[in-house]
Design an enzyme around this catalytic site. Structure first.
Site, PDB file in Angstrom:
ATOM      1  N   HIS A   1       0.840  -1.211   0.000  1.00  0.00           N
ATOM      2  CA  HIS A   1       0.000   0.000   0.000  1.00  0.00           C
ATOM      3  C   HIS A   1       0.875   1.262   0.000  1.00  0.00           C
ATOM      4  O   HIS A   1       0.610   2.212  -0.739  1.00  0.00           O
ATOM      5  CB  HIS A   1      -0.887   0.043   1.255  1.00  0.00           C
ATOM      6  CG  HIS A   1      -1.951  -1.023   1.315  1.00  0.00           C
ATOM      7  ND1 HIS A   1      -2.125  -1.833   2.414  1.00  0.00           N
ATOM      8  CD2 HIS A   1      -2.897  -1.397   0.429  1.00  0.00           C
ATOM      9  CE1 HIS A   1      -3.142  -2.647   2.201  1.00  0.00           C
ATOM     10  NE2 HIS A   1      -3.622  -2.423   0.996  1.00  0.00           N
TER      11      HIS A   1
ATOM     12  N   LYS B   1     -15.601  -8.486   3.939  1.00  0.00           N
ATOM     13  CA  LYS B   1     -14.468  -8.866   4.795  1.00  0.00           C
ATOM     14  C   LYS B   1     -14.819  -8.690   6.267  1.00  0.00           C
ATOM     15  O   LYS B   1     -15.613  -7.820   6.619  1.00  0.00           O
ATOM     16  CB  LYS B   1     -13.242  -8.007   4.456  1.00  0.00           C
ATOM     17  CG  LYS B   1     -12.670  -8.283   3.073  1.00  0.00           C
ATOM     18  CD  LYS B   1     -11.469  -7.403   2.782  1.00  0.00           C
ATOM     19  CE  LYS B   1     -10.896  -7.691   1.400  1.00  0.00           C
ATOM     20  NZ  LYS B   1      -9.882  -6.691   1.006  1.00  0.00           N
TER      21      LYS B   1
ATOM     22  N   ARG C   1      -1.854  -5.975  -8.365  1.00  0.00           N
ATOM     23  CA  ARG C   1      -0.776  -6.954  -8.209  1.00  0.00           C
ATOM     24  C   ARG C   1      -0.819  -8.010  -9.288  1.00  0.00           C
ATOM     25  O   ARG C   1       0.154  -8.689  -9.541  1.00  0.00           O
ATOM     26  CB  ARG C   1      -0.886  -7.639  -6.837  1.00  0.00           C
ATOM     27  CG  ARG C   1      -0.538  -6.733  -5.675  1.00  0.00           C
ATOM     28  CD  ARG C   1      -1.049  -7.269  -4.371  1.00  0.00           C
ATOM     29  NE  ARG C   1      -2.495  -7.372  -4.408  1.00  0.00           N
ATOM     30  CZ  ARG C   1      -3.277  -7.568  -3.351  1.00  0.00           C
ATOM     31  NH1 ARG C   1      -2.736  -7.724  -2.174  1.00  0.00           N
ATOM     32  NH2 ARG C   1      -4.579  -7.623  -3.477  1.00  0.00           N
TER      33      ARG C   1
ATOM     34  N   SER D   1      -2.989  -7.970   2.633  1.00  0.00           N
ATOM     35  CA  SER D   1      -3.308  -7.856   4.064  1.00  0.00           C
ATOM     36  C   SER D   1      -3.812  -9.187   4.623  1.00  0.00           C
ATOM     37  O   SER D   1      -3.461  -9.575   5.745  1.00  0.00           O
ATOM     38  CB  SER D   1      -4.368  -6.783   4.289  1.00  0.00           C
ATOM     39  OG  SER D   1      -3.918  -5.536   3.829  1.00  0.00           O
TER      40      SER D   1
END
Ligand code: PNS
Length: 162
Positions: A17, A41, A90, A127
């Site tokens: 990040h 989440k 990514r 994460s």
């Protein structure tokens, strides 16, 4: 003043990040790291803790600041006067997840999303993986800044005590 918003769950903020925020700062006058809720989440850290950690981590980046998104990102973009959303990519699975959100945010706010390719040396960092590695006693010190590593370990220990 060109303001970009870099939104995410940041549960927790990682070196990946931070790399995206650094890159965004080369293109915008101000970058707001916007901590938001992702309903799909179940976060480890409270929103306030995520904001506090992100604030500590970007403190040495001139032009970066941190905010909490209370509801819809599209409303927050208007509130801060953002001209763009910035997201790091990514790989292909990020594109699949990010493009629908970019289209919806443009529909709701008219604000475009700019995608930045992450640094090759950091694209394995997510994460969710950081939390998983820490949960099973793995080393996360080269994945997240030191205060974040401590906070994740503490939060996991608290979770274990409950
Ligand atoms: O880091 P994440 O979880 O991939 O980030 C996703 C996030 C938090 C940016 C997204 O879920 C979001 O924007 N949440 C705020 C509520 C909202 O605006 N939802 C509609 C998104 S199109």
């Amino acid at each position: 003043m060109r303001i970009a918003v870099c939104p995410g769950s940041f549960d927790p903020i990682t070196f990946g990040h931070v790399d995206v925020v650094r890159r965004a700062l080369t293109m915008f006058d101000e970058v707001v790291v916007a901590v938001a809720a992702n309903t799909s989440k179940n976060p480890l850290l409270t929103p306030e803790r995520r904001v506090a950690l992100a604030t500590e981590v970007v403190a040495d980046l001139p032009g970066a600041r941190v905010g909490l998104v209370p509801g819809l990102l599209a409303d927050y973009l208007r509130e801060v006067g953002a001209c763009a959303v910035v997201k790091g990519l990514r790989g292909p699975s990020d594109i699949d997840a990010e493009v629908p959100m970019a289209l919806m945010n443009r529909h709701l706010s008219g604000v475009e999303t700019v995608f930045l390719a992450g640094d090759q040396s950091l694209i394995h960092i997510a994460s969710s993986l950081v939390k998983d590695v820490a949960r099973y006693g793995g080393r996360i010190d080269d994945l997240v800044p030191a205060p974040v590593a401590r906070a994740v370990r503490e939060a996991l220990a608290d979770e274990g005590r409950r």
